[in-house]
Design an enzyme around this catalytic site. Structure first.
Site, PDB file in Angstrom:
ATOM      1  N   TYR A  32       0.824  -1.209   0.000  1.00  0.00           N
ATOM      2  CA  TYR A  32       0.000   0.000   0.000  1.00  0.00           C
ATOM      3  C   TYR A  32       0.855   1.254   0.000  1.00  0.00           C
ATOM      4  O   TYR A  32       2.071   1.182   0.166  1.00  0.00           O
ATOM      5  CB  TYR A  32      -0.959  -0.010   1.203  1.00  0.00           C
ATOM      6  CG  TYR A  32      -0.299   0.354   2.523  1.00  0.00           C
ATOM      7  CD1 TYR A  32       0.512  -0.554   3.190  1.00  0.00           C
ATOM      8  CD2 TYR A  32      -0.485   1.616   3.090  1.00  0.00           C
ATOM      9  CE1 TYR A  32       1.110  -0.207   4.391  1.00  0.00           C
ATOM     10  CE2 TYR A  32       0.117   1.964   4.296  1.00  0.00           C
ATOM     11  CZ  TYR A  32       0.915   1.054   4.936  1.00  0.00           C
ATOM     12  OH  TYR A  32       1.514   1.399   6.116  1.00  0.00           O
ATOM     13  N   ARG A  51       7.570   3.737  -5.181  1.00  0.00           N
ATOM     14  CA  ARG A  51       7.781   2.834  -4.039  1.00  0.00           C
ATOM     15  C   ARG A  51       6.714   1.737  -4.014  1.00  0.00           C
ATOM     16  O   ARG A  51       6.990   0.601  -3.638  1.00  0.00           O
ATOM     17  CB  ARG A  51       7.781   3.624  -2.717  1.00  0.00           C
ATOM     18  CG  ARG A  51       8.152   2.743  -1.523  1.00  0.00           C
ATOM     19  CD  ARG A  51       8.322   3.524  -0.247  1.00  0.00           C
ATOM     20  NE  ARG A  51       7.089   4.147   0.191  1.00  0.00           N
ATOM     21  CZ  ARG A  51       6.977   4.936   1.254  1.00  0.00           C
ATOM     22  NH1 ARG A  51       8.049   5.197   1.982  1.00  0.00           N
ATOM     23  NH2 ARG A  51       5.822   5.460   1.592  1.00  0.00           N
ATOM     24  N   ARG A  99      -8.688 -19.706  -1.425  1.00  0.00           N
ATOM     25  CA  ARG A  99      -7.635 -19.566  -0.424  1.00  0.00           C
ATOM     26  C   ARG A  99      -6.640 -20.722  -0.436  1.00  0.00           C
ATOM     27  O   ARG A  99      -7.005 -21.867  -0.195  1.00  0.00           O
ATOM     28  CB  ARG A  99      -8.263 -19.455   0.978  1.00  0.00           C
ATOM     29  CG  ARG A  99      -7.231 -19.170   2.053  1.00  0.00           C
ATOM     30  CD  ARG A  99      -7.869 -19.070   3.438  1.00  0.00           C
ATOM     31  NE  ARG A  99      -6.872 -18.708   4.431  1.00  0.00           N
ATOM     32  CZ  ARG A  99      -6.023 -19.570   4.997  1.00  0.00           C
ATOM     33  NH1 ARG A  99      -6.079 -20.851   4.687  1.00  0.00           N
ATOM     34  NH2 ARG A  99      -5.136 -19.155   5.875  1.00  0.00           N
ATOM     35  N   HIS A 101      -2.068 -20.961   0.374  1.00  0.00           N
ATOM     36  CA  HIS A 101      -0.900 -20.118   0.651  1.00  0.00           C
ATOM     37  C   HIS A 101      -0.071 -19.841  -0.599  1.00  0.00           C
ATOM     38  O   HIS A 101       0.494 -18.768  -0.758  1.00  0.00           O
ATOM     39  CB  HIS A 101      -0.022 -20.771   1.727  1.00  0.00           C
ATOM     40  CG  HIS A 101      -0.600 -20.661   3.106  1.00  0.00           C
ATOM     41  ND1 HIS A 101      -1.844 -21.146   3.436  1.00  0.00           N
ATOM     42  CD2 HIS A 101      -0.109 -20.107   4.237  1.00  0.00           C
ATOM     43  CE1 HIS A 101      -2.099 -20.892   4.709  1.00  0.00           C
ATOM     44  NE2 HIS A 101      -1.054 -20.261   5.219  1.00  0.00           N
ATOM     45  N   LYS A 145       6.415  -1.967   1.947  1.00  0.00           N
ATOM     46  CA  LYS A 145       5.231  -1.343   2.570  1.00  0.00           C
ATOM     47  C   LYS A 145       4.072  -2.328   2.426  1.00  0.00           C
ATOM     48  O   LYS A 145       3.178  -2.177   1.587  1.00  0.00           O
ATOM     49  CB  LYS A 145       4.942   0.020   1.937  1.00  0.00           C
ATOM     50  CG  LYS A 145       4.138   0.931   2.858  1.00  0.00           C
ATOM     51  CD  LYS A 145       4.304   2.378   2.481  1.00  0.00           C
ATOM     52  CE  LYS A 145       3.330   3.314   3.182  1.00  0.00           C
ATOM     53  NZ  LYS A 145       3.396   3.373   4.623  1.00  0.00           N
ATOM     54  N   GLU A 177      12.656   2.413  13.848  1.00  0.00           N
ATOM     55  CA  GLU A 177      11.747   3.464  13.363  1.00  0.00           C
ATOM     56  C   GLU A 177      10.497   3.485  14.238  1.00  0.00           C
ATOM     57  O   GLU A 177      10.324   2.646  15.127  1.00  0.00           O
ATOM     58  CB  GLU A 177      11.371   3.219  11.901  1.00  0.00           C
ATOM     59  CG  GLU A 177      10.627   1.912  11.676  1.00  0.00           C
ATOM     60  CD  GLU A 177      10.214   1.685  10.215  1.00  0.00           C
ATOM     61  OE1 GLU A 177      10.133   2.642   9.439  1.00  0.00           O
ATOM     62  OE2 GLU A 177       9.937   0.507   9.888  1.00  0.00           O
ATOM     63  N   LEU A 201      11.185   1.117   6.855  1.00  0.00           N
ATOM     64  CA  LEU A 201      10.616   1.608   5.604  1.00  0.00           C
ATOM     65  C   LEU A 201      11.372   2.896   5.273  1.00  0.00           C
ATOM     66  O   LEU A 201      11.485   3.782   6.127  1.00  0.00           O
ATOM     67  CB  LEU A 201       9.119   1.912   5.774  1.00  0.00           C
ATOM     68  CG  LEU A 201       8.487   2.412   4.473  1.00  0.00           C
ATOM     69  CD1 LEU A 201       8.251   1.251   3.517  1.00  0.00           C
ATOM     70  CD2 LEU A 201       7.179   3.130   4.747  1.00  0.00           C
TER      71      LEU A 201
HETATM   72  N1  PDD Z   1       3.171   5.285   7.287  1.00  0.00           N
HETATM   73  N2  PDD Z   1       7.816   3.784   8.673  1.00  0.00           N
HETATM   74  C1  PDD Z   1       6.639   3.145   8.733  1.00  0.00           C
HETATM   75  C2  PDD Z   1       6.569   1.823   9.409  1.00  0.00           C
HETATM   76  C3  PDD Z   1       5.483   3.727   8.153  1.00  0.00           C
HETATM   77  O1  PDD Z   1       4.304   3.079   8.204  1.00  0.00           O
HETATM   78  C4  PDD Z   1       5.589   5.003   7.551  1.00  0.00           C
HETATM   79  C5  PDD Z   1       4.424   5.680   6.911  1.00  0.00           C
HETATM   80  C6  PDD Z   1       6.848   5.638   7.530  1.00  0.00           C
HETATM   81  C7  PDD Z   1       7.042   6.976   6.881  1.00  0.00           C
HETATM   82  O2  PDD Z   1       6.929   6.885   5.494  1.00  0.00           O
HETATM   83  P1  PDD Z   1       6.473   8.110   4.589  1.00  0.00           P
HETATM   84  O3  PDD Z   1       7.346   9.262   4.965  1.00  0.00           O
HETATM   85  O4  PDD Z   1       6.719   7.645   3.207  1.00  0.00           O
HETATM   86  O5  PDD Z   1       5.030   8.385   4.894  1.00  0.00           O
HETATM   87  C8  PDD Z   1       7.933   4.989   8.084  1.00  0.00           C
HETATM   88  C9  PDD Z   1       2.018   5.725   6.559  1.00  0.00           C
HETATM   89  C10 PDD Z   1       1.813   7.194   6.533  1.00  0.00           C
HETATM   90  C11 PDD Z   1       0.796   4.955   7.041  1.00  0.00           C
HETATM   91  O6  PDD Z   1       0.957   3.766   7.228  1.00  0.00           O
HETATM   92  O7  PDD Z   1      -0.271   5.535   7.198  1.00  0.00           O
END
Ligand code: PDD
Length: 284
Positions: A32, A51, A99, A101, A145, A177, A201
């Protein structure tokens, strides 16, 4: 509001439903993105869409759309919804299939969904946030992501229950993070943030911020730092599409930077706002 992109088409949200055999629904088998919109314009849109395709590739998902095609559709969605300030949420799942895996056969097409959400703009200089520290219990491919966010959700819930805004995750004492953000510290004027490895991420906001540092002579290093270093740092800040650049002024109940926004964070907030205005127009 009220429109949704389903694969190539824009439909009314009430006309779209999720198939119970969508692999995103059953396995979290998808990826996403969240893109910020200011003044009806995408902020760093291409970086986010690239990305999304990179994440899809890393889970071996073939996507039948190009960045340019997705950008065109998403801009149409913004215009049809009349969105001024908010976000676009988009996701790609590995499609609908009975379904099992193992991946479905190659004729099963991914499902692309996108919709908008209005978020009022809260100003250029964000007030200080509160954090907690927590073990990073997630998998080892955090650079993707992925829709699988349970580790992140448990961390964010723990922060919320402690009356805090963000959970700062660490592996064996090294900060990775936030649960939905990247975290940086400032020591003696130098910004330090975890390198873009599989353990984080690589946030688009993080990348924009580091470019601003490079362009404006703010020294930075991409190196892991410990929880102890963070607790005694001059400044701590977190970045994401939704929080932009925001100071963290309290962690686990202890004050950081005397509870004030530090000078480097302030400068980065100013530069980040200028970057938004450069891409999307005035945000006053
Ligand atoms: N989240 N790290 C994680 C685990 C994240 O889920 C996000 C962003 C970031 C920052 O990424 P960016 O600067 O590209 O938004 C870092 C989004 C906003 C969300 O899940 O809603």
């Amino acid at each position: 509001m009220g429109k949704i992109i389903l694969n190539g088409e824009i439909k009314n949200r009430s006309d779209v439903s999720v198939d119970i055999e969508d692999r995103g629904y059953q396995f979290g088998d998808g990826v996403y993105e969240v893109i910020r919109v200011y003044n009806g314009k995408l902020f760093a849109g291409e970086m986010h869409l690239n990305r999304l395709l990179d994440s899809a590739k890393l889970i071996q998902m073939k996507v039948p759309f190009t960045v340019a095609e997705m950008e065109t559709r998403v801009k149409e969605l913004i215009s049809e919804d009349g969105l001024q300030d908010g976000i676009i949420y988009m996701q790609l799942t590995r499609g609908v299939s009975p379904r099992t895996h193992v991946f479905p056969s190659s004729d099963v097409e991914p499902v692309f969904v996108a919709y908008t959400k209005e978020i009022p703009y809260t100003g250029k200089m964000k007030p200080g946030a509160k954090g907690i520290t927590t073990d990073d219990i997630r998998w080892l491919r955090c650079n993707i992501k992925s829709l699988n966010l349970l580790g992140n959700l448990l961390a964010k819930q723990a922060a919320a229950e402690a009356g805090c805004d963000e959970a700062i995750q660490h592996r064996d004492g090294l900060v990775t993070e936030g649960s939905s953000s990247n975290v940086s510290i400032v020591v003696d004027g130098t910004l330090k943030t975890h390198p873009a490895t599989n353990l984080i991420l690589n946030g688009i906001t993080r990348q924009v911020m580091l470019k601003l540092c490079a362009d404006h002579g703010i020294p930075y290093v991409e190196e892991p730092f410990t929880v102890e270093e963070m607790m005694t740092a001059d400044e701590v800040l977190y970045t994401s599409t939704s929080v932009e650049v925001t100071p963290i002024i309290n962690i686990d109940g202890g004050m950081i930077a005397a509870g004030e926004t530090g000078p480097v964070t302030k400068k980065l907030q100013q530069l980040f706002s200028q970057e938004i205005e450069r891409q999307c127009g005035s945000i006053d």
